[in-house]
Scaffold this motif. Structure first.
Motif, PDB file in Angstrom:
ATOM      1  N   LEU A  66      -5.494  -7.699  -2.821  1.00 15.02           N
ATOM      2  CA  LEU A  66      -5.483  -7.696  -1.351  1.00 15.02           C
ATOM      3  C   LEU A  66      -6.900  -7.842  -0.806  1.00 15.02           C
ATOM      4  O   LEU A  66      -7.146  -8.606   0.139  1.00 15.02           O
ATOM      5  CB  LEU A  66      -4.866  -6.405  -0.821  1.00 15.02           C
ATOM      6  N   LEU A 121      -8.056  -1.379   0.234  1.00 19.67           N
ATOM      7  CA  LEU A 121      -8.892  -0.223  -0.128  1.00 19.67           C
ATOM      8  C   LEU A 121      -8.047   1.032  -0.243  1.00 19.67           C
ATOM      9  O   LEU A 121      -8.206   1.825  -1.185  1.00 19.67           O
ATOM     10  CB  LEU A 121      -9.976  -0.051   0.938  1.00 19.67           C
ATOM     11  N   PHE A 122      -7.101   1.197   0.698  1.00 14.70           N
ATOM     12  CA  PHE A 122      -6.208   2.349   0.646  1.00 14.70           C
ATOM     13  C   PHE A 122      -5.395   2.342  -0.654  1.00 14.70           C
ATOM     14  O   PHE A 122      -5.216   3.373  -1.305  1.00 14.70           O
ATOM     15  CB  PHE A 122      -5.279   2.317   1.859  1.00 14.70           C
ATOM     16  N   CYS A 123      -4.928   1.144  -1.026  1.00 20.05           N
ATOM     17  CA  CYS A 123      -4.142   0.998  -2.256  1.00 20.05           C
ATOM     18  C   CYS A 123      -4.978   1.390  -3.471  1.00 20.05           C
ATOM     19  O   CYS A 123      -4.522   2.122  -4.346  1.00 20.05           O
ATOM     20  CB  CYS A 123      -3.671  -0.453  -2.358  1.00 20.05           C
ATOM     21  N   VAL A 157      -6.080  10.462  -4.759  1.00 22.75           N
ATOM     22  CA  VAL A 157      -6.932  10.986  -3.693  1.00 22.75           C
ATOM     23  C   VAL A 157      -6.094  11.777  -2.702  1.00 22.75           C
ATOM     24  O   VAL A 157      -6.576  12.698  -2.059  1.00 22.75           O
ATOM     25  CB  VAL A 157      -7.657   9.821  -2.994  1.00 22.75           C
ATOM     26  N   ALA A 214       0.818  -1.211   0.000  1.00 23.16           N
ATOM     27  CA  ALA A 214       0.000   0.000   0.000  1.00 23.16           C
ATOM     28  C   ALA A 214       0.851   1.260   0.000  1.00 23.16           C
ATOM     29  O   ALA A 214       0.440   2.266  -0.572  1.00 23.16           O
ATOM     30  CB  ALA A 214      -0.939   0.001   1.208  1.00 23.16           C
ATOM     31  N   LEU A 240      -7.572   3.358  -3.529  1.00 16.86           N
ATOM     32  CA  LEU A 240      -7.944   4.770  -3.507  1.00 16.86           C
ATOM     33  C   LEU A 240      -6.796   5.678  -3.895  1.00 16.86           C
ATOM     34  O   LEU A 240      -6.998   6.677  -4.582  1.00 16.86           O
ATOM     35  CB  LEU A 240      -8.434   5.153  -2.109  1.00 16.86           C
ATOM     36  N   VAL A 268     -10.223   5.284   5.019  1.00 18.60           N
ATOM     37  CA  VAL A 268      -9.970   3.870   5.301  1.00 18.60           C
ATOM     38  C   VAL A 268     -10.018   3.611   6.804  1.00 18.60           C
ATOM     39  O   VAL A 268     -10.527   2.575   7.249  1.00 18.60           O
ATOM     40  CB  VAL A 268      -8.615   3.464   4.684  1.00 18.60           C
ATOM     41  N   PHE A 283     -12.409   0.942   8.554  1.00 17.99           N
ATOM     42  CA  PHE A 283     -11.824  -0.136   9.351  1.00 17.99           C
ATOM     43  C   PHE A 283     -12.375  -0.121  10.778  1.00 17.99           C
ATOM     44  O   PHE A 283     -12.743  -1.163  11.328  1.00 17.99           O
ATOM     45  CB  PHE A 283     -10.305   0.001   9.358  1.00 17.99           C
ATOM     46  N   GLY A 287      -7.411   9.674   1.950  1.00 18.79           N
ATOM     47  CA  GLY A 287      -7.539   8.226   1.808  1.00 18.79           C
ATOM     48  C   GLY A 287      -7.380   7.522   3.132  1.00 18.79           C
ATOM     49  O   GLY A 287      -8.140   6.613   3.476  1.00 18.79           O
ATOM     50  N   PHE A 304      -8.209  -5.883   4.196  1.00 15.39           N
ATOM     51  CA  PHE A 304      -9.207  -5.170   3.391  1.00 15.39           C
ATOM     52  C   PHE A 304      -8.928  -3.674   3.402  1.00 15.39           C
ATOM     53  O   PHE A 304      -8.974  -3.013   2.357  1.00 15.39           O
ATOM     54  CB  PHE A 304     -10.610  -5.460   3.931  1.00 15.39           C
ATOM     55  N   ALA A 305      -8.623  -3.127   4.608  1.00 18.61           N
ATOM     56  CA  ALA A 305      -8.390  -1.689   4.699  1.00 18.61           C
ATOM     57  C   ALA A 305      -7.168  -1.285   3.885  1.00 18.61           C
ATOM     58  O   ALA A 305      -7.192  -0.271   3.175  1.00 18.61           O
ATOM     59  CB  ALA A 305      -8.208  -1.293   6.169  1.00 18.61           C
ATOM     60  N   LEU A 306      -6.093  -2.083   3.962  1.00 11.22           N
ATOM     61  CA  LEU A 306      -4.893  -1.740   3.198  1.00 11.22           C
ATOM     62  C   LEU A 306      -5.152  -1.836   1.699  1.00 11.22           C
ATOM     63  O   LEU A 306      -4.671  -1.004   0.917  1.00 11.22           O
ATOM     64  CB  LEU A 306      -3.741  -2.657   3.609  1.00 11.22           C
TER      65      LEU A 306
END
Lengths: 166, 103
Positions: B39, B21-23, A90, A23, B25, A99, A103, A95, B17-19
């Motif tokens: 992911l 989604l961050f990726c 974004v 990420a 976005l 997130v 979460f 972002g 999931f959060a990571l």
């Protein structure tokens, strides 16, 4: 703390650490290599959950197939000048806030839910059961899946081939 | 399984999931977005297998995880073929720069 919990936390650290690399890495090449750690960690999680067949499938399809495909695409489209270009649309802060909210909300819901749980038994080989389920209860989805894969294969060839004029 | 509970795996799936989604976005590289989707799919698979394990529901959860892996493979093949096609037309895979359907 039992040995199983210790193994879980070790594998979770590898998985989440690699996912952080995916990420947050600046270079897309580093992201692709970090993705390998995440996929291997998830495969180990499957084995820890007693799903031995699924762990091997994860290893073969994700690490052996999808990851290699991704690396090929990265190498074919990568330019050295792209490395330091900021690739955020974004922005990190909006972002991150979005997130974090999602979460936190998910953890809150998961914490308040009353899961119906039974104590899991000892891990048993799953290959026989999965094969039987795929050929009896899930026979139709299994066949549709094969057609989807065939269509995807032909589609990928058609999309990526060079246009031949004349 | 010792004292490992369902919550451990649900929270791990949530973090992945959060990571992902961050990726999705924040990346502008199309391949980065596809990696974020991988992911997210993996986090869903962890939840499927964990719930199947802690509910003793037979093999349903694992069969669904196999279908998810199969769809992820198809998605990766098509997605990366499209990305290569975009790169041949635009010389870049920045999703903010590719705003035309024809050349």
């Amino acid at each position: 703390m039992s040995i199983t919990v210790a193994v879980f936390y070790l594998l979770a650290a590898v998985t989440v650490g690699s996912a952080l690399g995916v990420a947050f890495a600046n270079s897309i090449v580093y992201s692709a290599f970090a993705l390998m750690g995440t996929l291997l960690g998830v495969a180990a999680m499957f084995v820890l959950l007693g799903a031995d067949f699924l762990g091997v499938v994860q290893l073969l399809v994700y690490v052996g197939g999808i990851l290699v495909l991704t690396l090929f695409a990265v190498m074919l489209t990568h330019r050295i000048s792209d490395v330091n270009v900021s690739n955020r649309a974004v922005g990190r802060l909006p972002g991150f806030v979005l997130v974090a909210v999602v979460f936190g909300w998910m953890v809150r819901v998961a914490g308040r839910a009353r899961w119906v749980m039974k104590a899991p038994g000892a891990p048993a080989p799953t290959t026989y059961g999965i094969g039987e389920a795929l050929l009896t209860q899930y026979a139709l989805p299994f066949e549709v899946a094969s057609i989807v894969l065939l269509a995807a294969l032909i589609g990928a060839v058609v999309v990526s081939r060079k246009e031949v004029k004349g | 399984m010792g004292d490992l509970s369902l919550g451990h795996f649900v929270v791990l799936g949530g973090i992945l999931f959060a990571l992902g989604l961050f990726c999705v976005l924040t990346r502008r590289n199309a391949i980065g977005i596809l990696m974020g989707i991988e992911l997210v799919l993996n986090s869903a698979n962890i939840n499927y297998v964990a719930f199947a394990r802690y509910n003793q529901t037979g093999y349903d959860g694992q069969v669904f995880a196999i279908f998810v892996i199969m769809l992820a493979a198809a998605e990766a093949a098509i997605g990366l073929a499209i990305v290569l096609g975009i790169y041949q037309s635009f010389e870049t895979i920045d999703v903010a720069a590719t705003d035309r359907l024809r050349q």
